[in-house]
Write an enzyme that holds these catalytic residues in place. Structure first.
Site, PDB file in Angstrom:
ATOM      1  N   SER A 205       0.859  -1.182   0.000  1.00  0.00           N
ATOM      2  CA  SER A 205       0.000   0.000   0.000  1.00  0.00           C
ATOM      3  C   SER A 205       0.893   1.228   0.000  1.00  0.00           C
ATOM      4  O   SER A 205       2.051   1.159   0.420  1.00  0.00           O
ATOM      5  CB  SER A 205      -0.878   0.002   1.259  1.00  0.00           C
TER       6      SER A 205
ATOM      7  N   TYR B 233      -2.034  -0.312  10.421  1.00  0.00           N
ATOM      8  CA  TYR B 233      -2.097  -0.637   8.993  1.00  0.00           C
ATOM      9  C   TYR B 233      -0.820  -0.189   8.288  1.00  0.00           C
ATOM     10  O   TYR B 233      -0.223  -0.940   7.516  1.00  0.00           O
ATOM     11  CB  TYR B 233      -3.314   0.042   8.366  1.00  0.00           C
TER      12      TYR B 233
END
Length: 256
Positions: free
Chosen positions: A140, A153
């Site tokens: 990501s 995250y």
């Protein structure tokens, strides 16, 4: 059909990027092994995939025996693994670090880091023996920068990029390539959960703000991410390994 009869194993395959990747590889003639947590979700996903040869496997990517099983079943069915889309992931709950819980830490790190590690551990054994294969890990843009409230995250996706680089170096002598994609926001159900996590009942406002942070002023589609994965898995990327590829509508150009 550039992936005709190639065996493509995809985790997190029942929705979002994983499903888009399954659909894309199927159109190119691949044999698919699709992994997700629930059989019902896999059966529903299968309806939208035009593949002549498809294997559905329910597995929890955090559990080593279940990871070993999905790899073993793929090899038993097809005899090899040519492409591994190491994609399963979750966003977890968003809170400042001082308000985060150990339970949430364990869940996010379990799926996003341990799950990726275990997939690499067992798939790379197969590819090493074959002396061929390609892995594409789903990281990501959160693995390249920080974000308030998203520390777990973000940390997990930084770890994916570290695993990606190390795996590429370890496997290079065996003709196995390992790369990662680092998307910004993608227009999937995961993004809906992120919007809700960020602003609760004002999720639509969160979406506007997230999209406005992208120079192209929109989210990516899951199909656009799948297209990049297919390129990295193809012979057109034959000398690319150990890299991560931004796919973020120009967002990365605004940071160092």
């Amino acid at each position: 059909m550039q992936f005709k009869d190639k065996v493509v194993l995809i985790t997190g395959a029942a929705g979002g990027i994983g499903l888009a990747a399954a659909q894309a590889f199927a159109k190119e003639g691949a044999k698919l092994a699709l992994v997700d947590l629930k059989n019902e979700a896999l059966f529903e996903a299968e309806k939208s995939i035009e593949a002549e040869d498809i294997l559905l496997i329910s597995a929890d990517v955090v559990l080593e025996e279940e990871v070993k099983n999905y790899v073993d079943r793929t090899v038993e069915q097809y005899g090899r693994i040519d492409v591994f889309i190491n994609n399963a992931g979750i966003n977890g709950e968003f809170n400042p670090i001082i308000e985060q819980t150990v339970d949430n830490f364990n869940q996010v790190m379990g799926v996003n880091v341990k799950g990726v590690f275990l997939g690499l551990k067992y798939v790379l054994q197969v590819m090493k023996e074959q002396e061929s294969g390609v892995v594409v890990n789903t990281a990501s843009n959160g693995g390249l920068l920080g974000a308030p409230g998203m520390s777990l995250y973000v940390a997990s996706k930084h770890a994916v990029i570290g695993l990606n680089k190390s795996a590429a170096l370890e496997m290079a002598p065996y003709g196995v390539r390992v790369n990662a994609v680092t998307p910004s926001g993608v227009n999937t159900e995961m993004m809906r959960r992120i919007e809700k996590n960020a602003m609760g009942d004002q999720a639509e406002e969160a979406r506007k703000q997230f999209e406005a942070s992208v120079p192209m002023n929109r989210y990516a589609t899951a199909e656009e991410i799948a297209d990049l994965m297919m390129f990295l898995a193809s012979e057109k990327a034959s000398f690319i390994s150990g890299s991560y590829y931004r796919i973020d509508g120009g967002q990365g150009a605004t940071s160092v």
